[in-house]
Design a protein around this motif. Structure first.
Motif, PDB file in Angstrom:
ATOM      1  N   GLU A  13       0.666  -1.388   0.090  1.00  0.00           N
ATOM      2  CA  GLU A  13       0.089  -0.109   0.016  1.00  0.00           C
ATOM      3  C   GLU A  13       0.941   1.331   0.043  1.00  0.00           C
ATOM      4  OE1 GLU A  13      -3.743   1.707  -0.199  1.00  0.00           O
ATOM      5  OE2 GLU A  13      -3.248  -0.231  -0.358  1.00  0.00           O
ATOM      6  N   LYS A  69       2.084   1.464  -3.603  1.00  0.00           N
ATOM      7  CA  LYS A  69       1.034   1.893  -4.481  1.00  0.00           C
ATOM      8  C   LYS A  69       0.484   3.329  -4.270  1.00  0.00           C
ATOM      9  CE  LYS A  69      -3.527   0.487  -4.208  1.00  0.00           C
ATOM     10  NZ  LYS A  69      -4.641  -0.277  -3.896  1.00  0.00           N
ATOM     11  N   THR A  70       0.601   3.913  -2.945  1.00  0.00           N
ATOM     12  CA  THR A  70      -0.161   5.288  -2.934  1.00  0.00           C
ATOM     13  C   THR A  70       1.020   6.356  -2.648  1.00  0.00           C
ATOM     14  OG1 THR A  70      -0.224   4.888  -0.451  1.00  0.00           O
ATOM     15  CG2 THR A  70      -2.087   4.066  -1.716  1.00  0.00           C
ATOM     16  N   GLU A  73       1.969   7.302   0.147  1.00  0.00           N
ATOM     17  CA  GLU A  73       1.883   7.800   1.319  1.00  0.00           C
ATOM     18  C   GLU A  73       2.351   6.854   2.527  1.00  0.00           C
ATOM     19  OE1 GLU A  73      -2.278   8.620   1.617  1.00  0.00           O
ATOM     20  OE2 GLU A  73      -2.247   9.966  -0.070  1.00  0.00           O
TER      21      GLU A  73
END
Length: 151
Positions: free
Chosen positions: A114, A117-118, A120
């Motif tokens: 994640e 992917k982001t 963040e």
């Protein structure tokens, strides 16, 4: 480069000497679990003749941090990690050899995915149990780590 108990223990000597000299040692690591031990001795005891809480914390934190480092290395990405929270409880006097185990390495994969992917920061909370040689729980820790891809 594969992370091994021997490499982690050498890392402790040069980068975290307080942990090394108090006897914290990695015994096992794979993708899912990490086992770290420390033996109660004069150098790591509290005034009550048991293992000092900070030494227990160093050993417990190492189990989670090593799992995360291992997972980050496997991605070939530049990912920063930071401990953002920890909780601990102590249930029995820690004497003899104490073994700290974290079996939650599988939780780290989705958090790293994640973060990649982001772009963040993402967090994961990992739990550790410290047990004596009779397999009695002496302490329990929870560490929340933040991970973010560096740009």
């Amino acid at each position: 480069m594969k992370i091994t108990p021997r490499k982690l223990n050498a890392f402790l000597l040069f980068k975290l000497p307080a942990a090394y000299f108090t006897g914290v040692r990695t015994k096992y690591i794979d993708d899912v679990k990490c086992i770290v031990t420390v033996k109660h001795r004069w150098i790591n005891q509290n005034p009550f003749k048991s293992l000092f809480w900070a030494v227990q914390g160093m050993a417990a934190e190492l189990t989670t941090g090593a799992l995360i480092i291992n997972k980050i290395k496997a991605t070939d990405k530049n990912i920063a990690m930071l401990l953002v929270k920890n909780d601990a409880s102590y249930s029995k006097k820690a004497t003899g050899r104490i073994t700290f185990e974290c079996h939650e390495g599988d939780l780290i994969d989705s958090v790293i995915e994640e973060a990649i992917k982001t772009g963040e920061g993402q967090t994961v909370t990992l739990n550790v149990v410290g047990s004596n040689s009779k397999d009695e729980e002496v302490s329990r820790f929870s560490f929340t780590w933040s991970m973010k891809v560096r740009t």
